[in-house]
Scaffold this motif. Structure first.
Motif, mmCIF file in Angstrom:
data_model
loop_
_atom_site.group_PDB
_atom_site.id
_atom_site.type_symbol
_atom_site.label_atom_id
_atom_site.label_comp_id
_atom_site.label_asym_id
_atom_site.label_seq_id
_atom_site.Cartn_x
_atom_site.Cartn_y
_atom_site.Cartn_z
ATOM 1 N N UNK A 1 0.849 -1.192 0.000
ATOM 2 C CA UNK A 1 0.000 0.000 0.000
ATOM 3 C C UNK A 1 0.883 1.240 0.000
ATOM 4 N N UNK A 2 0.733 2.055 -1.041
ATOM 5 C CA UNK A 2 1.533 3.274 -1.144
ATOM 6 C C UNK A 2 0.853 4.420 -0.402
ATOM 7 N N UNK A 3 1.661 5.256 0.206
ATOM 8 C CA UNK A 3 1.164 6.453 0.885
ATOM 9 C C UNK A 3 1.401 7.651 -0.028
ATOM 10 N N UNK A 4 0.317 8.294 -0.451
ATOM 11 C CA UNK A 4 0.394 9.381 -1.428
ATOM 12 C C UNK A 4 -0.389 10.571 -0.896
ATOM 13 N N UNK A 5 0.186 11.758 -1.028
ATOM 14 C CA UNK A 5 -0.482 12.976 -0.555
ATOM 15 C C UNK A 5 -1.092 13.730 -1.730
ATOM 16 N N UNK A 6 -2.414 13.816 -1.751
ATOM 17 C CA UNK A 6 -3.118 14.640 -2.724
ATOM 18 C C UNK A 6 -3.814 15.837 -2.071
ATOM 19 N N UNK A 7 -3.886 15.868 -0.724
ATOM 20 C CA UNK A 7 -4.829 16.760 -0.051
ATOM 21 C C UNK A 7 -4.187 17.758 0.904
ATOM 22 N N UNK A 8 -3.019 17.463 1.474
ATOM 23 C CA UNK A 8 -2.509 18.258 2.591
ATOM 24 C C UNK A 8 -2.389 19.743 2.267
ATOM 25 N N UNK A 9 -1.953 20.084 1.068
ATOM 26 C CA UNK A 9 -1.796 21.501 0.739
ATOM 27 C C UNK A 9 -3.143 22.219 0.753
ATOM 28 N N UNK A 10 -4.204 21.566 0.270
ATOM 29 C CA UNK A 10 -5.540 22.148 0.330
ATOM 30 C C UNK A 10 -5.999 22.278 1.771
ATOM 31 N N UNK A 11 -5.770 21.237 2.557
ATOM 32 C CA UNK A 11 -6.144 21.244 3.972
ATOM 33 C C UNK A 11 -5.410 22.366 4.715
ATOM 34 N N UNK A 12 -4.141 22.532 4.448
ATOM 35 C CA UNK A 12 -3.328 23.518 5.169
ATOM 36 C C UNK A 12 -3.648 24.950 4.767
ATOM 37 N N UNK A 13 -4.380 25.134 3.684
ATOM 38 C CA UNK A 13 -4.702 26.489 3.249
ATOM 39 C C UNK A 13 -5.741 27.161 4.139
ATOM 40 N N UNK A 14 -6.437 26.379 4.975
ATOM 41 C CA UNK A 14 -7.404 26.943 5.925
ATOM 42 C C UNK A 14 -6.728 27.164 7.274
ATOM 43 N N UNK A 15 -6.897 28.341 7.842
ATOM 44 C CA UNK A 15 -6.324 28.637 9.153
ATOM 45 C C UNK A 15 -7.287 28.167 10.241
ATOM 46 N N UNK A 16 -6.741 27.584 11.303
ATOM 47 C CA UNK A 16 -7.559 27.028 12.379
ATOM 48 C C UNK A 16 -7.010 27.463 13.733
ATOM 49 N N UNK A 17 -7.907 27.898 14.607
ATOM 50 C CA UNK A 17 -7.542 28.227 15.979
ATOM 51 C C UNK A 17 -8.001 27.066 16.858
ATOM 52 N N UNK A 18 -7.076 26.176 17.186
ATOM 53 C CA UNK A 18 -7.435 24.946 17.876
ATOM 54 C C UNK A 18 -7.963 25.203 19.286
ATOM 55 N N UNK A 19 -7.332 26.106 20.004
ATOM 56 C CA UNK A 19 -7.769 26.381 21.370
ATOM 57 C C UNK A 19 -9.160 27.013 21.376
ATOM 58 N N UNK A 20 -9.378 27.934 20.468
ATOM 59 C CA UNK A 20 -10.685 28.594 20.394
ATOM 60 C C UNK A 20 -11.799 27.574 20.165
ATOM 61 N N UNK A 21 -11.489 26.535 19.426
ATOM 62 C CA UNK A 21 -12.479 25.510 19.101
ATOM 63 C C UNK A 21 -13.058 24.864 20.355
ATOM 64 N N UNK A 22 -12.236 24.741 21.392
ATOM 65 C CA UNK A 22 -12.700 24.024 22.581
ATOM 66 C C UNK A 22 -13.157 24.943 23.712
ATOM 67 N N UNK A 23 -12.873 26.243 23.599
ATOM 68 C CA UNK A 23 -13.267 27.140 24.691
ATOM 69 C C UNK A 23 -14.420 28.065 24.319
ATOM 70 N N UNK A 24 -14.633 28.272 23.019
ATOM 71 C CA UNK A 24 -15.648 29.233 22.595
ATOM 72 C C UNK A 24 -17.062 28.656 22.640
ATOM 73 N N UNK A 25 -17.172 27.332 22.464
ATOM 74 C CA UNK A 25 -18.472 26.668 22.464
ATOM 75 C C UNK A 25 -18.387 25.391 23.286
ATOM 76 N N UNK A 26 -19.530 24.829 23.580
ATOM 77 C CA UNK A 26 -19.592 23.523 24.221
ATOM 78 C C UNK A 26 -19.223 22.478 23.172
ATOM 79 N N UNK A 27 -17.984 22.031 23.219
ATOM 80 C CA UNK A 27 -17.465 21.145 22.170
ATOM 81 C C UNK A 27 -18.259 19.856 22.079
ATOM 82 N N UNK A 28 -18.622 19.271 23.202
ATOM 83 C CA UNK A 28 -19.370 18.018 23.183
ATOM 84 C C UNK A 28 -20.734 18.213 22.534
ATOM 85 N N UNK A 29 -21.405 19.306 22.858
ATOM 86 C CA UNK A 29 -22.712 19.578 22.270
ATOM 87 C C UNK A 29 -22.586 19.799 20.761
#
Length: 221
Positions: A1-29
């Protein structure tokens, strides 16, 4: 099974605030709502998922790379497992006019709101029990779907992907991590994941399922 990257550059083009994700809203809800894969997940507020998933052409380069790498040509049959709104399939039809496409997704909302040109070729269904005959597709792709399953579901889905494909033209991509930092970022950001594994563990699971296609990963750097 070969490991090939077709997506990471597209994925990395979006900026994400990881901490904000868990403190701004009820993450479980928010995760509970997201796992319904309904309107809130696709087109609701960002805390529930995409925050509005609309066609913008971003998948065209990915489709072109997939088509070139796997030698897709007119008459080939292509299946997208976890197709969502069908944007990748649409781009594949533009990259390779004359291919035959099919898509399946657990989300009836996603299918109902798919790109109009591709909607007739999509259906609601479960990737663990695909409604297609053995060896019925020349290329089978699944992007960002299998990590949403429990481990036993991943095994079933990979077995099904192997069953409906013919030849080596198979590719799946899932969320993963290479470091502790990436693992924490993934845990902070994800809403729908049930399976969290390193690339090495994903490769082992695929091998145990008898899968002989290729794989790729996106990382939360």
């Amino acid at each position: 099974m070969a490991r090939i990257d077709f997506i990471q550059s597209l994925h990395a083009s979006s900026r994400r605030n990881y901490i904000q994700r868990v403190v701004e809203h009820d993450k479980a809800a928010c995760a509970t709502v997201a796992r319904q894969f309904g309107a809130d997940y696709w087109d609701g507020e960002r805390c529930y998922g995409y925050g509005g998933y609309r066609y913008d052409g971003r998948w065209r380069p990915v489709a072109e790379r997939l088509a070139a790498h796997y030698g897709l040509r007119p008459g080939h049959r292509v299946l997208d497992i976890g197709c969502g709104k069908g944007y990748l399939l649409y781009e594949l039809t533009q990259a390779v006019p004359g291919i035959e496409v099919a898509g399946i997704d657990i989300s009836s909302y996603g299918i109902d709101h798919a790109k109009e040109e591709i909607r007739p070729f999509l259906q609601v269904g479960d990737c663990r029990t695909l409604p297609y005959p053995d060896a019925s597709f020349d290329f089978v792709v699944s992007l960002g779907t299998f990590h949403n399953l429990p481990l036993e579901g991943v095994w079933q889905a990979l077995r099904e992907m192997q069953r409906v494909g013919r030849g080596p033209g198979k590719y799946f991509m899932v969320e993963s991590f290479r470091t502790e930092e990436e693992k924490v970022n993934l845990l902070y950001w994800q809403l729908t994941c049930l399976s969290f594994h390193s690339p090495e563990s994903w490769a082992w699971i695929a091998e145990q399922a008898g899968y002989d296609g290729d794989c790729g990963f996106i990382f939360f750097e």
